[in-house]
Design an enzyme around this catalytic site. Structure first.
Site, PDB file in Angstrom:
ATOM      1  N   GLY A  88       0.833  -1.195   0.000  1.00  0.00           N
ATOM      2  CA  GLY A  88       0.000   0.000   0.000  1.00  0.00           C
ATOM      3  C   GLY A  88       0.867   1.244   0.000  1.00  0.00           C
ATOM      4  O   GLY A  88       2.021   1.240  -0.445  1.00  0.00           O
ATOM      5  N   GLY A  89       0.301   2.301   0.561  1.00  0.00           N
ATOM      6  CA  GLY A  89       1.015   3.583   0.593  1.00  0.00           C
ATOM      7  C   GLY A  89       2.360   3.488   1.286  1.00  0.00           C
ATOM      8  O   GLY A  89       3.275   4.281   1.027  1.00  0.00           O
ATOM      9  N   GLY A 144      21.692  10.911 -31.283  1.00  0.00           N
ATOM     10  CA  GLY A 144      21.319  11.526 -30.009  1.00  0.00           C
ATOM     11  C   GLY A 144      21.718  10.659 -28.830  1.00  0.00           C
ATOM     12  O   GLY A 144      21.974  11.146 -27.730  1.00  0.00           O
ATOM     13  N   ALA A 145      21.783   9.343 -29.065  1.00  0.00           N
ATOM     14  CA  ALA A 145      22.147   8.434 -27.970  1.00  0.00           C
ATOM     15  C   ALA A 145      23.589   8.673 -27.537  1.00  0.00           C
ATOM     16  O   ALA A 145      23.922   8.577 -26.362  1.00  0.00           O
ATOM     17  CB  ALA A 145      21.941   6.992 -28.392  1.00  0.00           C
TER      18      ALA A 145
HETATM   19  C1  HXC Z   1      -2.755  -3.306  13.014  1.00  0.00           C
HETATM   20  C2  HXC Z   1      -1.784  -5.230  12.268  1.00  0.00           C
HETATM   21  C3  HXC Z   1      -1.653  -4.690  10.967  1.00  0.00           C
HETATM   22  C4  HXC Z   1      -2.141  -3.387  10.753  1.00  0.00           C
HETATM   23  C5  HXC Z   1      -0.843  -6.671  10.950  1.00  0.00           C
HETATM   24  N1  HXC Z   1      -1.264  -6.462  12.192  1.00  0.00           N
HETATM   25  N2  HXC Z   1      -1.087  -5.608  10.175  1.00  0.00           N
HETATM   26  N3  HXC Z   1      -2.307  -4.538  13.255  1.00  0.00           N
HETATM   27  N4  HXC Z   1      -2.673  -2.732  11.804  1.00  0.00           N
HETATM   28  N5  HXC Z   1      -2.057  -2.792   9.570  1.00  0.00           N
HETATM   29  C6  HXC Z   1      -1.172  -7.362  13.316  1.00  0.00           C
HETATM   30  C7  HXC Z   1      -2.104  -8.537  13.197  1.00  0.00           C
HETATM   31  O1  HXC Z   1      -3.379  -8.205  13.683  1.00  0.00           O
HETATM   32  C8  HXC Z   1      -1.406  -9.547  14.083  1.00  0.00           C
HETATM   33  O2  HXC Z   1      -1.667  -9.212  15.423  1.00  0.00           O
HETATM   34  C9  HXC Z   1       0.044  -9.264  13.849  1.00  0.00           C
HETATM   35  O3  HXC Z   1       0.118  -7.941  13.321  1.00  0.00           O
HETATM   36  C10 HXC Z   1       0.673 -10.196  12.845  1.00  0.00           C
HETATM   37  O4  HXC Z   1      -0.147 -10.227  11.717  1.00  0.00           O
HETATM   38  P1  HXC Z   1      -0.585 -11.604  11.024  1.00  0.00           P
HETATM   39  O5  HXC Z   1      -1.713 -11.281  10.113  1.00  0.00           O
HETATM   40  O6  HXC Z   1      -0.801 -12.656  12.057  1.00  0.00           O
HETATM   41  O7  HXC Z   1       0.735 -11.978  10.208  1.00  0.00           O
HETATM   42  P2  HXC Z   1       0.855 -12.648   8.791  1.00  0.00           P
HETATM   43  O8  HXC Z   1      -0.065 -13.817   8.681  1.00  0.00           O
HETATM   44  O9  HXC Z   1       2.316 -12.861   8.586  1.00  0.00           O
HETATM   45  O10 HXC Z   1       0.320 -11.554   7.760  1.00  0.00           O
HETATM   46  C11 HXC Z   1       0.985 -10.331   7.616  1.00  0.00           C
HETATM   47  C12 HXC Z   1       0.168  -9.335   6.742  1.00  0.00           C
HETATM   48  C13 HXC Z   1      -1.271  -9.253   7.342  1.00  0.00           C
HETATM   49  C14 HXC Z   1       0.119  -9.869   5.318  1.00  0.00           C
HETATM   50  C15 HXC Z   1       0.883  -8.023   6.752  1.00  0.00           C
HETATM   51  O11 HXC Z   1      -1.171  -9.015   8.737  1.00  0.00           O
HETATM   52  C16 HXC Z   1      -2.074  -8.140   6.738  1.00  0.00           C
HETATM   53  O12 HXC Z   1      -2.612  -8.321   5.637  1.00  0.00           O
HETATM   54  N6  HXC Z   1      -2.214  -7.058   7.466  1.00  0.00           N
HETATM   55  C17 HXC Z   1      -3.030  -5.940   7.073  1.00  0.00           C
HETATM   56  C18 HXC Z   1      -2.383  -5.195   5.969  1.00  0.00           C
HETATM   57  C19 HXC Z   1      -3.135  -3.955   5.664  1.00  0.00           C
HETATM   58  O13 HXC Z   1      -4.216  -4.002   5.079  1.00  0.00           O
HETATM   59  N7  HXC Z   1      -2.608  -2.822   6.145  1.00  0.00           N
HETATM   60  C20 HXC Z   1      -3.230  -1.560   6.101  1.00  0.00           C
HETATM   61  C21 HXC Z   1      -2.908  -1.025   4.775  1.00  0.00           C
HETATM   62  S1  HXC Z   1      -3.445   0.596   4.571  1.00  0.00           S
HETATM   63  P3  HXC Z   1      -1.815 -10.329  16.579  1.00  0.00           P
HETATM   64  O14 HXC Z   1      -2.048  -9.527  17.813  1.00  0.00           O
HETATM   65  O15 HXC Z   1      -2.962 -11.180  16.183  1.00  0.00           O
HETATM   66  O16 HXC Z   1      -0.512 -11.064  16.563  1.00  0.00           O
HETATM   67  C22 HXC Z   1      -2.041   1.411   4.607  1.00  0.00           C
HETATM   68  C23 HXC Z   1      -2.234   2.796   4.198  1.00  0.00           C
HETATM   69  C24 HXC Z   1      -0.948   3.520   4.315  1.00  0.00           C
HETATM   70  O17 HXC Z   1      -1.010   0.949   4.927  1.00  0.00           O
HETATM   71  C25 HXC Z   1      -1.107   4.799   3.622  1.00  0.00           C
HETATM   72  C26 HXC Z   1       0.144   5.541   3.729  1.00  0.00           C
HETATM   73  C27 HXC Z   1       0.145   6.651   2.765  1.00  0.00           C
END
Ligand code: HXC
Length: 527
Positions: free
Chosen positions: A183-184, A417-418
């Site tokens: 993502g971002g 030009g290259a």
């Molecule tokens: C809060 C999060 C988190 C998040 C992971 N965790 N991502 N907590 N916010 N964004 C937490 C999980 O709840 C979990 O907590 C622990 O981290 C480990 O995650 P798992 O899912 O168990 O690990 P894994 O199976 O290895 O998967 C990793 C992952 C997945 C692929 C990254 O966690 C995931 O898809 N996370 C969400 C990604 C996402 O959508 N992010 C937001 C994007 S928006 P516990 O307590 O259960 O261990 C964004 C906008 C940014 O980033 C904009 C900037 C400009």
């Protein structure tokens, strides 16, 4: 552990008790997400944030910053939630004796997700790197914006991006992607100078496979979409490492080539003495047939210290080579056409690759060595529609705007030009040498005679023979280094075997180069 050590029910009273409390709190915070999550991290082939920092930073020199940081989120069950270190380890220490600032996301704590306080730790570390003129290195291993913190997390990313821009061109910024970076979140590394991805554990993309499937119907695995090989060929990543340790090694190699900031020169190695030696093998490096391909990499390796070239963007636009090396102990940025791939032609990707590197070298006082063997810009509908004019212009702009010492060596073809875009004399090269195999011309002989002698070739009893005859005359008359040297476009025609000596003396003579440009806010590099 769910309660915070410093929130002990029984408040310590004596100094001894307070020190004991501090020790317990420290130990607790340094354990990150705890044993179970650390085991999971190891099982997935990743080191922890602290292990990564231990590999990067010299023993005993690491000084941690903001260990005791705490979030203040309350929504979605966050009130009082214990997130040791806020999912990131930040601090500073030395690499090969030189100060570096570092932020390593800790996936064992809330998936390394970025909340307001994590972002503040990273921002304050970046501010220090900027004020101290020291490189900034990140280990990215995070689920992205901490969902429970909403716009505070988003704003945190914004503040990091803003600092990436402030640091750009002042201190080197290197991102090691050692886990998810989606993502971002991917835009912070994208704003830095180098991205090193780790095979098997790292992924970068803006839109994940699930969303893509819903929105566009495309089905692709996350590795295919954003794994290191995919992001190397897209030009997003600069290096692929085989493990976390390998990524750290690449980062250290990079740092050893670079100055700490834009006001310093790159670090020297050796005693600074010029080593003169001839290399007769170079006299047979270029094939006799001007159309035969050859690999330019062994030539580069014969010209630089210990044959060591740290090649960047290896699999992105392999028709051009860029990398860092040393000549007589001083860092140089090497740019070369690669005749072994697509005859070394310049296309959109090669233009972007070279232009970006030239600007990086110029920002950090790294002299440029350009090896030219280029038949032109790639003709094609795709290239035209993709904006090859705009992309090729980036190269012309980058070379024209750079004021570091620039030495160009024409190995063979230097067409149209290259040739200019590869830093010919007219684009500001300080020194230009040519091998006797050099052919400078407005275009390749075969193409040129097909236009100039079109009627004669058509009327000839054997048109193919006539074209070859005209081409050979054209080559002898225009496409020879003596024509260019006669116009002072080439400073000297040298035997290939003498090249190392030539380059050593040329770069030594340019050490004190100062080139002033008209004052302006900034030029308008074609984007
Ligand atoms: C809060 C999060 C988190 C998040 C992971 N965790 N991502 N907590 N916010 N964004 C937490 C999980 O709840 C979990 O907590 C622990 O981290 C480990 O995650 P798992 O899912 O168990 O690990 P894994 O199976 O290895 O998967 C990793 C992952 C997945 C692929 C990254 O966690 C995931 O898809 N996370 C969400 C990604 C996402 O959508 N992010 C937001 C994007 S928006 P516990 O307590 O259960 O261990 C964004 C906008 C940014 O980033 C904009 C900037 C400009």
């Amino acid at each position: 552990m769910t309660t915070r050590e410093t929130d002990d029910q029984q408040q310590p009273k004596t100094t001894r008790e307070k020190i004991a409390q501090l020790r317990r709190a420290r130990l607790h915070l340094q354990r990150g997400g705890g044993r179970e999550r650390i085991t999971r991290q190891h099982e997935s082939g990743k080191l922890t944030a602290r292990e990564r920092i231990d590999l990067l930073i010299e023993k005993e020199t690491f000084q941690e910053l903001f260990l005791f940081a705490r979030h203040r989120a309350t929504a979605f069950g966050m009130a009082g939630k214990d997130l040791p270190g806020e999912g990131v380890v930040t601090g500073c220490g030395t690499v090969a004796g030189r100060q570096v600032f570092v932020a390593a996301q800790d996936f064992t704590v809330a998936g390394g997700s970025v909340g307001e306080t994590q972002a503040d730790k990273i921002c304050q570390t970046m501010d220090l790197a900027l004020k101290c003129g020291a490189p900034f290195v990140t280990f990215n291993d995070s689920g992205g914006a901490r969902i429970q913190e909403g716009i505070d997390a988003l704003s945190g990313y914004g503040r990091i991006f803003y600092r990436n821009v402030l640091l750009s061109g002042v201190v080197p910024q290197i991102a090691i992607i050692a886990g998810p970076c989606a993502g971002g979140a991917a835009y912070s590394p994208a704003l830095m100078d180098f991205i090193i991805m780790v095979r098997g554990t790292s992924e970068m993309f803006i839109t994940g496979p699930e969303v893509l499937k819903q929105v566009t119907g495309e089905v692709v695995t996350s590795t295919e979409l954003g794994g290191p090989d995919a992001q190397m060929s897209s030009g997003v990543a600069h290096f692929v490492a085989e493990s976390d340790a390998d990524a750290v090694h690449i980062c250290q190699q990079l740092l050893n080539f670079l100055p700490a900031n834009n006001l310093e020169d790159p670090p020297e190695q050796g005693d600074g003495a010029i080593h003169f030696y001839d290399d007769p093998a170079l006299n047979s490096a270029i094939p006799d047939d001007p159309r035969a391909p050859y690999d330019v990499k062994p030539i580069i390796e014969r010209l630089v210290d210990n044959g060591e070239l740290l090649e960047i963007h290896k699999t992105f636009a392999p028709n051009a080579i860029i990398g860092l090396a040393r000549i007589n102990g001083s860092t140089v940025g090497v740019v070369a056409n690669q005749p072994a791939v697509m005859a070394g032609v310049l296309n959109i990707d090669a233009s972007d690759k070279i232009a970006g590197f030239v600007r990086f070298c110029n920002a950090f006082n790294i002299p440029l060595l350009t090896l030219i063997d280029v038949p032109g810009f790639l003709p094609g509908v795709d290239q035209e529609r993709g904006g090859i004019i705009r992309h090729g212009a980036k190269m012309l702009f980058a070379y024209g705007a750079s004021t570091v010492p620039k030495v160009s060596l024409i190995l063979r073809k230097a067409y149209g030009g290259a040739y200019l875009a590869m830093c010919g004399k007219d684009l500001g090269a300080d020194r230009v040498a040519a091998w006797p195999t050099c052919e400078i011309a407005v275009m390749g002989p075969e193409g040129a005679v097909s236009i100039v002698f079109r009627d004669e070739i058509k009327k000839a009893s054997n048109p193919a023979e006539a074209r070859a005859e005209f081409a050979s005359r054209y080559r002898a008359e225009f496409a020879s280094p003596y024509t260019g040297a006669g116009r002072n476009l080439i400073d000297d025609i040298i035997e290939p075997s003498e090249t190392r000596r030539y380059l050593s003396l040329a770069f030594a003579s340019l050490r004190t180069k100062r080139e002033l440009r008209p004052q302006k806010k900034h030029g308008l590099v074609p984007m």
